[in-house]
Each structure stands twice: as C-alpha cells, then as structure tokens.
Design an enzyme around this catalytic site. Structure first.
Site, PDB file in Angstrom:
ATOM      1  N   SER A   1      41.035  46.933  44.205  1.00 23.44           N
ATOM      2  CA  SER A   1      40.467  45.706  44.321  1.00 23.44           C
ATOM      3  C   SER A   1      40.423  45.257  42.788  1.00 23.44           C
ATOM      4  O   SER A   1      40.395  46.084  41.844  1.00 23.44           O
ATOM      5  CB  SER A   1      38.997  45.801  44.830  1.00 23.44           C
ATOM      6  OG  SER A   1      38.298  44.619  44.428  1.00 23.44           O
TER       7      SER A   1
ATOM      8  N   TYR B   1      30.843  50.463  45.092  1.00 18.50           N
ATOM      9  CA  TYR B   1      32.031  49.740  45.509  1.00 18.50           C
ATOM     10  C   TYR B   1      32.854  49.375  44.264  1.00 18.50           C
ATOM     11  O   TYR B   1      34.230  49.821  44.210  1.00 18.50           O
ATOM     12  CB  TYR B   1      31.899  48.321  46.162  1.00 18.50           C
ATOM     13  CG  TYR B   1      33.122  47.594  46.542  1.00 18.50           C
ATOM     14  CD1 TYR B   1      33.860  48.008  47.479  1.00 18.50           C
ATOM     15  CD2 TYR B   1      33.457  46.538  45.977  1.00 18.50           C
ATOM     16  CE1 TYR B   1      35.057  47.566  48.040  1.00 18.50           C
ATOM     17  CE2 TYR B   1      34.720  45.928  46.338  1.00 18.50           C
ATOM     18  CZ  TYR B   1      35.394  46.509  47.235  1.00 18.50           C
ATOM     19  OH  TYR B   1      36.692  45.932  47.686  1.00 18.50           O
TER      20      TYR B   1
HETATM   21  N1  LIG Z   1      38.715  40.873  51.278  1.00 16.50           N
HETATM   22  C1  LIG Z   1      38.409  40.950  49.929  1.00 16.50           C
HETATM   23  O1  LIG Z   1      37.875  39.868  49.272  1.00 16.50           O
HETATM   24  C2  LIG Z   1      38.837  42.280  49.380  1.00 16.50           C
HETATM   25  C3  LIG Z   1      38.958  42.084  47.880  1.00 16.50           C
HETATM   26  C4  LIG Z   1      39.492  43.033  47.239  1.00 16.50           C
HETATM   27  C5  LIG Z   1      39.791  44.249  47.960  1.00 16.50           C
HETATM   28  N2  LIG Z   1      39.666  44.516  49.246  1.00 16.50           N
HETATM   29  C6  LIG Z   1      39.961  45.710  50.179  1.00 16.50           C
HETATM   30  O2  LIG Z   1      40.956  45.284  50.942  1.00 16.50           O
HETATM   31  C7  LIG Z   1      40.939  46.463  52.002  1.00 16.50           C
HETATM   32  C8  LIG Z   1      40.960  45.626  53.715  1.00 16.50           C
HETATM   33  O3  LIG Z   1      39.764  44.808  53.530  1.00 16.50           O
HETATM   34  P1  LIG Z   1      39.600  43.507  54.385  1.00 16.50           P
HETATM   35  O4  LIG Z   1      39.347  42.644  53.437  1.00 16.50           O
HETATM   36  O5  LIG Z   1      40.872  43.395  55.243  1.00 16.50           O
HETATM   37  O6  LIG Z   1      38.338  43.699  55.249  1.00 16.50           O
HETATM   38  P2  LIG Z   1      38.033  43.609  56.747  1.00 16.50           P
HETATM   39  O7  LIG Z   1      38.619  42.646  57.420  1.00 16.50           O
HETATM   40  O8  LIG Z   1      36.385  44.121  56.922  1.00 16.50           O
HETATM   41  O9  LIG Z   1      38.796  45.178  57.034  1.00 16.50           O
HETATM   42  C9  LIG Z   1      38.309  46.406  56.894  1.00 16.50           C
HETATM   43  C10 LIG Z   1      39.017  47.342  57.802  1.00 16.50           C
HETATM   44  O10 LIG Z   1      38.584  48.613  57.515  1.00 16.50           O
HETATM   45  C11 LIG Z   1      38.039  49.272  58.837  1.00 16.50           C
HETATM   46  N3  LIG Z   1      37.242  50.370  58.323  1.00 16.50           N
HETATM   47  C12 LIG Z   1      36.056  50.047  57.984  1.00 16.50           C
HETATM   48  N4  LIG Z   1      35.245  51.105  58.078  1.00 16.50           N
HETATM   49  C13 LIG Z   1      36.041  52.036  58.586  1.00 16.50           C
HETATM   50  C14 LIG Z   1      35.841  53.499  59.103  1.00 16.50           C
HETATM   51  N5  LIG Z   1      34.752  53.950  58.813  1.00 16.50           N
HETATM   52  N6  LIG Z   1      36.938  54.223  59.675  1.00 16.50           N
HETATM   53  C15 LIG Z   1      38.073  53.581  59.823  1.00 16.50           C
HETATM   54  N7  LIG Z   1      38.476  52.252  59.430  1.00 16.50           N
HETATM   55  C16 LIG Z   1      37.310  51.572  58.872  1.00 16.50           C
HETATM   56  C17 LIG Z   1      37.877  48.075  59.730  1.00 16.50           C
HETATM   57  O11 LIG Z   1      38.165  48.480  60.946  1.00 16.50           O
HETATM   58  P3  LIG Z   1      36.895  48.881  62.051  1.00 16.50           P
HETATM   59  O12 LIG Z   1      35.752  48.089  61.908  1.00 16.50           O
HETATM   60  O13 LIG Z   1      37.678  48.636  63.303  1.00 16.50           O
HETATM   61  O14 LIG Z   1      36.933  50.490  61.764  1.00 16.50           O
HETATM   62  C18 LIG Z   1      38.852  46.990  59.285  1.00 16.50           C
HETATM   63  O15 LIG Z   1      40.227  47.155  60.124  1.00 16.50           O
HETATM   64  C19 LIG Z   1      39.537  47.032  51.821  1.00 16.50           C
HETATM   65  O16 LIG Z   1      39.681  48.202  51.188  1.00 16.50           O
HETATM   66  C20 LIG Z   1      38.891  46.396  50.953  1.00 16.50           C
HETATM   67  O17 LIG Z   1      37.786  46.949  50.027  1.00 16.50           O
HETATM   68  C21 LIG Z   1      39.232  43.244  49.981  1.00 16.50           C
END
Ligand SMILES: NC(=O)c1ccc[n+]([C@@H]2O[C@H](COP(=O)([O-])OP(=O)(O)OC[C@H]3O[C@@H](n4cnc5c(N)ncnc54)[C@H](OP(=O)(O)O)[C@@H]3O)[C@@H](O)[C@H]2O)c1
Length: 259
Positions: free
Chosen positions: A144, A157
């Site tokens: 991130s 985080y």
């Molecule tokens: N969105 C942003 O602004 C942003 C910015 C920088 C980095 N990121 C990173 O991008 C990545 C994806 O996030 P996203 O933005 O796509 O968010 P998201 O839509 O909330 O997706 C998160 C995913 O992680 C899974 N997950 C969460 N806890 C888990 C657990 N205990 N075991 C297995 N799977 C788990 C969730 O699936 P389930 O709930 O079905 O388990 C979901 O599929 C993350 O690493 C996040 O830190 C996001």
C-alpha cells in the site's frame, strides 16, 4: 507456458471482493486457471461459477481464514491434497483498521498482522520453492502507499504494509535468475469494501478503481520492477514521503487520515 494466462494456475487470496476479484476477472479473461481464497465461501462459489461459464477455465474454491494461526499452512496442505500446482500467487487478502493502539481491541492489531503479514509470508515461503524448482512463476504481494510512511491512527496497518514492501523488494533480488518474478503492488485509495473496515477517514484523495490497480500491476510485472505505486499522484506522494523530515512526514500522514 506463460504465467497468468492459459495453461497456468494462479492462486488469489482475497478474491471475494475488490482488487482480488478484479485480478480474478482479468486472469480468467486471459484463459488462466484460478484458485480462489477468502473466508466467504458462497461469494467465491458464485464468482467461480460465473468465471467458469464465461471463460471455460478451471476454478477451484478454497475458503480459508488466513488470520487463523495455521490458516496459510492448511491452505497449502489442501492444495497438495488436491494435486494443485500453483504457478502464480497473488497475496492480496488484507485489511486496515483505523484506531489508536492504546484504545483499540488487541484483536485489531493481531488480525492485521495475521492476515497482512503472517499469512502473506507463509504462503510466499511455501509456494516459492516449487516455482523456483520449475524455473517459472510470479508472486504479487499487495502492499500500500501506507507502507511508505508511518500513519498515526493506523500504526499497525502502515507498519504491516511497510513490511510487505520491504519483504517483497528483498525477495525480488533473492529470486533473480530463477525465472520467478516478484512484485510489491502499492495501491493508494481504491474504490473497494476496504473502507467498510478501515472507515472513510482512511481514504486519501480520489479513489482509483480496482481495474486500474490491476492494469498497473500487470504492466509492472512485465517490466520486472521490484515495486510499483498505482496512480501518478500516489507515486509522487510515495516518493516524497520518505524524503521529508520525519516529524513533517508523520503529521502530514496523520492529517490525511483524520476523521
Ligand atoms: N482499497 C484501498 O484503498 C487499498 C489501498 C491500499 C492497499 N489496499 C490493499 O489491497 C488489498 C485488497 O483490499 P481491497 O481494497 O480489495 O479490500 P476488500 O474489498 O475489503 O477485500 C479484502 C479481501 O481480503 C479478504 N480477507 C480479509 N480478511 C481475510 C481473512 N482473515 N482470511 C482470508 N481472506 C480475508 C476478504 O475476503 P473475505 O471477507 O471473504 O474473507 C476480501 O476478499 C488489501 O491487502 C489492502 O490492504 C487497499
């Protein structure tokens, strides 16, 4: 065989939503087989059915809670039991929780470390040797822009994502010449369910789309770079933050996530 396309199998964690789901659509569209991982089995099954019908690919669903102390190890044991060879790994599952360490429940810190750090590291460690043995593979670890400077009120985080960034950059060099590509992907604010957990206070600037993030990742993987920041504005801020005086960098980061 090319990676992330027909004839190869990619395991995506966090495939049920957001960036992981977008990776799944993109790789399926290129004819690549998939192993989908997250906790919500039904959501994964629905996605798998859609991708099989639309792209005629093999999709395996392996629900797993990567926060469990043995979650990542159990997942790899299941892959072995089913005879699934993983050619590419996208360590995307992750979460961010807004709140101060002193007042947040302890589980807030341990969950972020369990999924963002432990799960990602164990999956990488267990799946990389097979890729090296076969002389080809790819690993994308989702970090991130929060990993480029400390973020008050999201201390665990931001530290977890600094870990992912440093870990992956070091690994990039370790695997040089093995045929395995390693990339740290650094999205900035992206329009996903991430903010349902992190809270809207964590949203810095305009949100990009998951498809834009995936485009950035796939281009960077082709270039063979150790890490990439998605979005021009995010790239400038991420370059600048570690070069600012320490106190200024920390207070600017704090201002950006203040409710
Ligand atoms: N969105 C942003 O602004 C942003 C910015 C920088 C980095 N990121 C990173 O991008 C990545 C994806 O996030 P996203 O933005 O796509 O968010 P998201 O839509 O909330 O997706 C998160 C995913 O992680 C899974 N997950 C969460 N806890 C888990 C657990 N205990 N075991 C297995 N799977 C788990 C969730 O699936 P389930 O709930 O079905 O388990 C979901 O599929 C993350 O690493 C996040 O830190 C996001």
């Amino acid at each position: 065989m090319r990676i992330l396309t027909a004839g190869s199998t990619t395991l995506i964690t966090g495939a049920s939503s957001g960036i992981g789901r977008s990776f799944a659509h993109r790789i399926a569209g290129a004819g690549g087989d998939l192993v989908l991982v997250a906790r919500r089995a039904e959501v994964l099954e629905d996605l798998a059915a859609e991708l099989r019908a639309r792209h005629h690919i093999e999709v395996t669903v392996l629900p797993q809670d990567l926060n469990r102390p043995d979650g990542a190890e159990t997942l790899v044991a299941e892959l072995d039991a089913q005879g699934l060879r993983i050619d590419a790994l996208i360590n995307n599952a992750g979460l961010g929780i807004h709140g101060d360490l002193a007042t947040a429940p302890l589980s807030s810190a341990t969950t972020q470390i369990g999924v963002n750090v432990r799960g990602l590291t164990v999956l990488t460690a267990l799946l990389l040797p097979g890729m090296i043995e076969r002389g080809r593979g790819a690993i994308i670890n989702v970090a991130s822009t929060a990993g480029f400077q400390p973020v008050p009120h999201m201390a665990v985080y931001s530290a977890s994502k600094a870990y992912v960034l440093t870990f992956t950059r070091a690994l990039w060099r370790e695997v040089r010449g093995t045929g395995v590509d390693v990339l740290a992907l650094c999205p900035g604010a992206t329009d996903t369910a991430f903010f349902d957990t992190a809270g809207d206070a964590a949203a810095v600037g305009n949100r990009r789309t998951p498809d834009q993030v995936v485009d950035t990742a796939l281009r960077a993987l082709r270039r063979g770079t150790p890490s990439v920041v998605d979005g021009g504005g995010n790239a400038v801020v991420s370059w600048l933050a570690p070069r600012l005086p320490e106190r200024l960098a920390i207070s600017l980061a704090e201002r950006s996530v203040r409710p």
